[in-house]
Design an enzyme around this catalytic site. Structure first.
Site, short mmCIF file in Angstrom:
data_model
loop_
_atom_site.label_atom_id
_atom_site.label_comp_id
_atom_site.label_asym_id
_atom_site.label_seq_id
_atom_site.Cartn_x
_atom_site.Cartn_y
_atom_site.Cartn_z
N LEU A 110 0.94 -1.17 0.63
CA LEU A 110 -0.04 -0.23 0.30
C LEU A 110 1.23 0.89 -0.16
O LEU A 110 1.57 1.05 0.80
CB LEU A 110 -0.57 0.10 1.14
CG LEU A 110 -2.30 0.94 1.45
CD1 LEU A 110 -2.86 1.26 0.38
CD2 LEU A 110 -2.28 1.21 2.81
N GLY A 162 0.00 8.78 -1.42
CA GLY A 162 0.61 9.62 -2.09
C GLY A 162 0.86 9.41 -3.40
O GLY A 162 2.57 10.05 -4.58
N TYR A 220 8.93 21.77 8.56
CA TYR A 220 8.94 20.80 7.81
C TYR A 220 10.53 19.55 8.65
O TYR A 220 9.97 18.50 8.42
CB TYR A 220 10.30 20.86 6.11
CG TYR A 220 10.06 19.95 5.72
CD1 TYR A 220 8.51 18.52 5.47
CD2 TYR A 220 11.46 19.10 5.00
CE1 TYR A 220 9.11 17.96 4.21
CE2 TYR A 220 11.15 18.04 4.42
CZ TYR A 220 10.16 17.48 3.96
OH TYR A 220 10.27 16.31 3.55
#
Ligand SMILES: NC(=O)C1=CN([C@@H]2O[C@H](COP(=O)(O)OP(=O)(O)OC[C@H]3O[C@@H](n4cnc5c(N)ncnc54)[C@H](OP(=O)(O)O)[C@@H]3O)[C@@H](O)[C@H]2O)C=CC1
Ligand SMILES: CC1=C(/C=C/C(C)=C/C=C/C(C)=C/C=O)C(C)(C)CCC1
Length: 313
Positions: free
Chosen positions: A10, A13, A153
């Site tokens: 799986l 994105g 980030y």
């Protein structure tokens, strides 16, 4: 659905970038060892993946909608799958801290941190029951060494590194492997567009000196670095395939040898001062002179330390 003996992979994105290339590459595996579930938030964006997968679409590649920020969406997607491996995604954020709202920061954490955790939480009970599985998390070199103006980030990637470090130990007893992929810059449309957008934007709330450092020094160096040493999504996909196929996959997997010395620098000095000073010198003093070509990066990151990466070749 998957044939017996095929691994179900799986991937989140998959509408673009690294996720898309990984899904296409694994689905086109010559030995047909994988059944890939390529997921994206909006299936209307499936065309690029379908094109890249060619004949594999509908055979070794199926698609599903999945938003990692939604409990319901994650549960609905996972409920339909028996055997699971998971890769995770991100959203980016760059700029002076003063110009970024708490709301924007939360969105990064919601996707990069809680999105990853939500996915893992959902697949873990099955993997534990089966006593097997491989969780592959897309981290970044910025999860190991932060880069100026990427505070939030990098913080999200550091969070995921800490999370996985402890999880890997816990899951060892259940024969479940955790692997972190640590790419440096990767040339995706998204990344270059983000840099271009940011260049045009004002940075409300930030002082002129910081805006100058950000726009005139950092952004120029970052663009040069992306162009000179950035990898392609295909190269990252190859590295991930190697990690999936390794008999004993490593926990951390750097993909770009030019970044190993930067990470080594961090571990060479437990006070952290060496990294702070080296980055300051590299960016503000050497940056404008070196222009960050491949040669400059090789010079900066002395060759002898450039090993122990997972190579795309
Ligand atoms: N590019 C780079 O330089 C580097 C990237 N990485 C990491 O690699 C991973 C992929 O990045 P990259 O391929 O560059 O990025 P892209 O922007 O090309 O792809 C990101 C993907 O994430 C999807 N996405 C965003 N939000 C959600 C959500 N809530 N639920 C499900 N999917 C979502 C997007 O799909 P959609 O919007 O269609 O739903 C898109 O397909 C990230 O984890 C990133 O941090 C690491 C190091 C360097
Ligand atoms: C190496 C280096 C720099 C930039 C690094 C960049 C831009 C890294 C990007 C990494 C990405 C995009 C990771 C994604 O997760 C500077 C600070 C310009 C100068 C000093 C040396």
């Amino acid at each position: 659905m998957a044939n017996p003996g095929q691994k179900v992979v799986l991937i989140t994105g998959c509408s673009s970038g690294i996720g898309l290339r990984m899904a296409a590459m694994l689905a086109k595996d010559k030995k047909k060892r994988y059944h890939v579930i390529g997921t994206m938030r909006d299936l209307k964006r499936k065309d690029k993946l379908v094109e890249a997968a060619g004949d594999a679409y509908g055979k070794t590649l199926s698609l599903a909608a999945l938003d990692v920020c939604s409990d319901e969406s994650v549960k609905a997607c996972i409920d339909g799958i028996k055997d699971r491996q998971v890769d995770v995604l991100r959203i980016g954020l760059v700029g002076p801290l003063e110009s970024i709202s708490i709301e924007e920061m939360r969105k990064v954490f919601e996707t990069n941190v809680f999105g990853v955790i939500r996915m893992i939480k959902e697949v873990l009970p099955d993997m534990k029951k089966r006593k097997g599985g491989h969780i592959i998390v897309m981290s970044s070199v910025m999860g190991l060494q932060s880069v100026v103006f990427n505070d939030v980030y990098a913080a999200s990637k550091f969070a995921i590194e800490g999370f996985c470090e402890s999880l890997a130990v816990q899951l060892f007893a259940f024969n479940i492997t955790v692997s972190l992929i640590e790419p440096g810059p990767v040339r995706t449309d998204f990344e270059l567009k983000m840099i271009e957008d940011v260049k045009q934007r004002d940075c409300p709330g930030a002082d002129p000196e910081t805006v100058h450092f950000f726009k005139d020094i950092y952004l120029l160096s970052a663009i040069n670095i992306f162009e000179a040493v950035g990898q392609t999504p295909d190269q990252i996909a190859k590295c991930v395939k190697k990690v999936i196929e390794a008999s004993t996959p490593r926990f951390r997997n750097l993909t770009n040898p030019l970044y190993t010395p930067i990470v080594a620098l961090k571990y060479a000095d437990e006070t952290g001062d060496l990294s702070v000073h080296a980055f300051y010198q590299m960016l503000y003093n050497l940056g404008p002179v070196l222009n960050f070509s491949v040669i400059a990066m090789k010079f900066l990151t002395c060759g002898c330390l450039r090993n122990r990466t997972v190579s795309p070749n």
